[in-house]
Design a protein around this motif. Structure first.
Motif, PDB file in Angstrom:
ATOM      1  N   PRO A 282       3.801 -11.973  48.752  1.00 15.86           N
ATOM      2  CA  PRO A 282       4.905 -11.120  48.308  1.00 15.86           C
ATOM      3  C   PRO A 282       6.162 -11.947  48.071  1.00 15.86           C
ATOM      4  O   PRO A 282       6.482 -12.853  48.848  1.00 15.86           O
ATOM      5  CB  PRO A 282       5.087 -10.146  49.476  1.00 15.86           C
ATOM      6  N   VAL A 283       6.874 -11.643  46.985  1.00 13.85           N
ATOM      7  CA  VAL A 283       8.042 -12.448  46.645  1.00 13.85           C
ATOM      8  C   VAL A 283       9.001 -11.607  45.807  1.00 13.85           C
ATOM      9  O   VAL A 283       8.590 -10.754  45.015  1.00 13.85           O
ATOM     10  CB  VAL A 283       7.614 -13.718  45.873  1.00 13.85           C
ATOM     11  N   ALA A 284      10.308 -11.841  46.013  1.00  8.94           N
ATOM     12  CA  ALA A 284      11.335 -11.229  45.170  1.00  8.94           C
ATOM     13  C   ALA A 284      11.639 -12.178  44.023  1.00  8.94           C
ATOM     14  O   ALA A 284      11.821 -13.380  44.230  1.00  8.94           O
ATOM     15  CB  ALA A 284      12.590 -10.962  45.987  1.00  8.94           C
ATOM     16  N   ARG A 288      13.099  -7.981  41.257  1.00  6.45           N
ATOM     17  CA  ARG A 288      11.862  -7.209  41.335  1.00  6.45           C
ATOM     18  C   ARG A 288      11.030  -7.690  42.524  1.00  6.45           C
ATOM     19  O   ARG A 288      11.111  -8.861  42.928  1.00  6.45           O
ATOM     20  CB  ARG A 288      11.039  -7.349  40.052  1.00  6.45           C
ATOM     21  N   HIS A 289      10.201  -6.821  43.039  1.00 12.62           N
ATOM     22  CA  HIS A 289       9.317  -7.186  44.147  1.00 12.62           C
ATOM     23  C   HIS A 289       7.897  -7.340  43.632  1.00 12.62           C
ATOM     24  O   HIS A 289       7.323  -6.402  43.076  1.00 12.62           O
ATOM     25  CB  HIS A 289       9.348  -6.134  45.259  1.00 12.62           C
ATOM     26  N   GLU A 291       3.856  -8.448  44.532  1.00  9.70           N
ATOM     27  CA  GLU A 291       2.886  -8.554  45.614  1.00  9.70           C
ATOM     28  C   GLU A 291       1.962  -9.754  45.387  1.00  9.70           C
ATOM     29  O   GLU A 291       1.836 -10.250  44.263  1.00  9.70           O
ATOM     30  CB  GLU A 291       2.040  -7.277  45.688  1.00  9.70           C
TER      31      GLU A 291
END
Length: 385
Positions: A282-284, A288-289, A291
């Protein structure tokens, strides 16, 4: 549309308006929705900052986007490192110096036979040049020219359709051509020609010979990159100069200015639209996010026009900081074939400028833009003087 783009799908890369002018569409998306979600391209990254972040963080943004072998494009360290070390000498200074006379002869022959009047630069120069240079560099026979032309068309159509069965058939067809070339050289033994393809069949990685899938992958990656992006680049460069006679004259008078001018023109109008990555966790990203497992498209054709980095993206500044230009990527996956591509483009543009007094866009002939996944033009009629 908000900066965070809350919708399930933020845009459609296959929308007809987008396909008619990809560069303009990406400019709009970069300002309105810099990390956008779509059914076709999944997450698309439009800004320079996010593109560079992805390129420099292979642990979070993996290049292993396919279950098929892809050497070295679809690899991460440490596997990528070993194959990269094997490949780089093929594009080193000595190799380029050895190949330059053959490349120059192809360029001069193609342009020298054009004559005056209207020409389709794509059909008469760009595509034949990319094909002939690739075959010469690899040591492939001229009998492979037409099958490769047909394969490029089918590969483009299959990629655009996302028809898995068609994509598989096209891939198998190419693999068959390459396996034939590999086996011919193996059977010839010491009598095999001393060319790039033969040398690759003798290479080892981590103390073992390359497997057939690894050899085929190298040949496929080099060929697809060469035939599509070099042809697109020639068309983009010719179109840009045709509309700017003063720049033509300057480059005729001072051909030493060609290398930075070529890189800058191809920053303005990218010959390669996108590359893929996959998130490992998971990363920003850009508000936006994402998965783990989310797929990402880096839009070179947008990132290299980011106003926060380049100002007015259409302004021609060949003396700008070259490290900002993502034409050949960045990070560990920066294009190993960049020295060959730069030499090829310099030689064909030198020939085109030297063999003409001027060339311009033909009156009444509208250039036909390429559609995703292609870039540049499919037809470009020039008037040559």
């Amino acid at each position: 549309m908000s900066q965070v783009c809350p919708h399930a799908y933020d845009w459609d890369p296959r929308d007809e308006q987008t396909l008619q002018d990809q560069i303009a569409a990406y400019d709009t998306m970069r300002k309105q929705c810099p990390v956008a979600h779509s059914e076709y391209l999944h997450w698309s990254v439009f800004r320079h900052a996010e593109a560079v972040r992805i390129l420099n963080d292979h642990e979070t943004f993996s290049s292993q986007v396919s279950s098929h072998v892809s050497v070295p494009n679809g690899m991460d360290p440490p596997e990528h490192t070993s194959f990269r070390q094997l490949i780089e000498p093929y594009f080193g200074p000595e190799a380029m110096a050895d190949f330059k006379p053959a490349c120059e002869a192809i360029a001069q022959n193609l342009v020298g036979n054009l004559g005056l009047g209207p020409i389709d630069i794509m059909a008469q120069v760009a595509h034949p040049y990319a094909l002939e240079v690739q075959c010469a560099f690899m040591g492939w026979p001229t009998t492979l020219h037409q099958p490769l032309r047909n394969w490029i068309r089918k590969n483009h159509e299959a990629t655009l359709s996302k028809d898995r069965a068609a994509i598989s058939r096209v891939a198998q067809e190419f693999d068959g051509y390459m396996l034939t070339l590999i086996n011919e050289r193996r059977r010839a033994g010491a009598q095999a020609p001393d060319d790039t393809t033969t040398r690759l069949t003798h290479e080892q990685v981590n103390g073992r010979p390359l497997s057939d899938p690894e050899l085929i992958s190298i040949l496929r990656n080099w060929t697809v990159g060469e035939l599509s992006t070099i042809a697109a680049s020639v068309g983009i460069l010719a179109h840009y100069l045709a509309a700017r006679p003063a720049l033509q004259d300057q480059l005729r008078a001072k051909p030493e200015l060609l290398p930075p001018a070529i890189d800058e023109i191809l920053r303005i109008h990218a010959p390669l639209i996108a590359n893929r990555r996959i998130a490992t966790r998971p990363v920003a990203l850009g508000g936006r996010h994402l998965e783990a497992g989310d797929r990402i498209s880096i839009l070179w054709a947008s990132a290299n026009r980011d106003e926060t980095v380049f100002g007015d993206p259409d302004e021609f500044h060949p003396d700008r900081d070259s490290s900002l230009n993502l034409l050949y990527g960045a990070g560990i996956h920066v294009c190993p074939g960049a020295p060959l591509a730069r030499m090829e483009l310099k030689l064909i543009m030198e020939s085109l400028l030297a063999c003409t007094q001027r060339f311009e866009l033909a009156s009444g002939q509208v250039p036909v833009r390429a559609r995703y996944p292609g870039s540049g033009y499919t037809s470009l009629i020039l008037q040559v003087f």
